[in-house]
Design an enzyme around this catalytic site. Structure first.
Site, PDB file in Angstrom:
ATOM      1  CE  LYS A 252      50.570 -17.322  43.676  1.00 48.24           C
ATOM      2  NZ  LYS A 252      50.561 -18.393  44.520  1.00 48.24           N
ATOM      3  NE  ARG A 253      43.078 -17.079  41.274  1.00 49.06           N
ATOM      4  CZ  ARG A 253      42.456 -16.233  42.177  1.00 49.06           C
ATOM      5  NH1 ARG A 253      41.446 -15.584  41.513  1.00 49.06           N
ATOM      6  NH2 ARG A 253      42.866 -15.832  43.160  1.00 49.06           N
TER       7      ARG A 253
END
Ligand code: GLU
Length: 468
Positions: A252-253
């Site tokens: 996600k990052r």
């Protein structure tokens, strides 16, 4: 009868693109075998629930066309399909395991568990439950009768070899000595993933458990459960985890990981699924672009390679562009209108399609290229003031064009360029900016033809005298 399932946990904003991949394989395998594809919501971890996640997940599956035969809202004979609605089923099965002595009660407090964990870590041991309650079951049950909160744990036998058969990976050996006495039923009455998944996959008659590689390490615990219940195991298929082109994990990052993000960016569901189908698998004829029907027909589960395939957004974008290029004008028009919204006139959008079809890779590329068709430029990418006289001339010239077609428009403009002795490149750049506001645009003559004579003349004339 083949029955497959995807079992998302509603703990994020949407489905992860990797989970969409897993769903695709489950869905396609069920379709290929005229079986059923089931969605089961695994919402037993109450602390991680995200509100609205379930609705979002279900709508994303449908937006990608992965329709399901059974699941929330499509209750079949195995309902309910939401684990939080099946608590009594898990309780009954946990009790059955107690009776079979394959599980036991545990009343250890969090403080005690934290304490033994700390000690094990300082001794450089893998933290694990120390079976304290196992040897004390009579006492433990007395405490439970008095109301002490308890959990039920799996009694992992010692020194047992557990072999997981995986369709892609063959036989994988585990030692029971590496397994913790996993909690199966929590003190809040909810099961953990391990108990719920085995109970549900069995009761829902799932034939093929096709899931991501990260669950492989849980499989020996599941096997112990299948054996304790005396149940037949499903066929296990652990799919590779998608990676970035640099081999790092999609996260996600660093990446857009939500399935709906791709649709919001104007990727086409069929292109994304086509691209995903190529993760760890290749078409027998080496084709890169093929329909979902063709995929269902030609793919075989056993041909999926397990070494982490690269999910490359640049490649996906290229593929999406190919889908757009190969689309009928009418279809592209429809998709664009859906994407950009009803405030854009259908007929005008339709006229612009031949100009942009080769140029856009995603539906979201459309407006930045074509905005000038729908509204006059408010800013110009180059300073227009020095071109005042020339633009006036161009305006007067094109006003005399009788047949408003790209060829005639081009000829008229060329004659002004020659007359004023300006370099073609600078001249046409100036005109392009006058008409579109930008230095890069779809072909100019064709764009002017679409804009119409009156509008084009007016833009050329007003570029140096912006309206106040
Ligand atoms: N609930 C698990 C997940 O979120 C399902 C794992 C499985 O398919 O067994 O992916």
């Amino acid at each position: 009868m083949v029955r497959t399932r995807i079992a998302p946990s509603p703990t994020g904003n949407d489905i992860h693109i990797g989970n969409l991949y897993t769903a695709l394989i489950n869905w396609a395998f069920a379709k290929k075998n005229k079986g059923s594809f089931i969605i089961r919501i695994e919402d037993t971890d109450r602390t991680r629930l995200v509100e609205g996640a379930e609705e979002k997940i279900l709508s994303s599956f449908l937006a990608y066309g992965l329709d399901y035969d059974e699941g929330p809202g499509k209750e079949g004979k195995y309902a309910p399909y939401r684990q939080s609605e099946r608590l009594s089923i898990y309780k009954k099965h946990a009790d059955e395991l107690i009776q079979k002595r394959a599980a036991y009660y545990c009343v250890c407090t969090k403080e005690r568990l934290d304490e033994i964990r700390k000690i094990q870590l300082t001794e450089k041991k893998v933290p694990r439950y120390d079976k304290h309650c196992l040897t004390n079951q009579v006492e433990v049950q007395k405490q439970i009768k008095k109301g002490t909160p308890y959990v039920i744990r799996l009694k992992v036998p010692e020194h047992k070899k557990i072999v997981a058969e995986d369709l892609l990976r063959g036989a994988i050996e585990f030692s029971s000595n590496d397994l913790d006495d996993q909690v199966l039923l929590k003190s809040d009455g909810y099961p953990t993933y391990h108990l719920a998944v085995v109970v549900d996959d069995t009761l829902m008659e799932i034939t093929h458990v096709i899931r991501a590689e990260e669950w492989l390490s849980s499989t020996p615990k599941h096997i112990l459960l299948y054996e304790a219940f005396g149940w037949q195991k499903p066929i296990f298929v652990h799919l590779p985890i998608l990676r970035n082109p640099d081999r790092s994990k999609l996260s996600k990052r660093k990446n857009p990981v939500w399935a709906s993000w791709y649709l919001e960016q104007g990727y086409l569901p069929e292109a994304v699924l086509n691209y995903l189908s190529l993760m760890g698998w290749s078409h027998p004829e080496g084709k890169e672009i093929f329909s979902l029907e063709e995929f269902i027909r030609v793919f075989e589960l056993k041909d999926i390679k397990t070494s982490g395939p690269a999910f490359d957004q640049v490649k996906l974008e290229w593929m999406n562009g190919e889908y757009i290029r190969n689309m009928k004008h009418e279809t592209l028009n429809m998709k664009l209108l859906d994407f950009i919204g009803p405030q854009y006139p259908k007929e005008l959008v339709e006229k612009t399609i031949p100009l942009i079809q080769e140029r856009i890779k995603k539906l979201s590329d459309y407006l930045p290229l074509t905005e000038f068709f729908f509204k006059r430029p408010e800013k110009y990418e180059i300073d227009m003031s020095k071109y005042k006289d020339i633009l006036k001339k161009v305006g007067e010239k094109i006003e005399t064009v009788t047949e408003w077609k790209s060829k005639e428009i081009g000829e008229a403009m060329q004659s002004v360029a020659t007359e004023v002795g300006m370099k073609n490149s600078e001249f046409f750049m100036m005109l392009r900016v006058a008409i579109t506001g930008k230095k890069i645009s779809p072909p100019l003559n064709e764009s002017m033809e679409i804009l119409g004579k009156e509008e084009s003349v007016s833009r050329v004339k007003s570029a140096t005298t912006p309206e106040s």
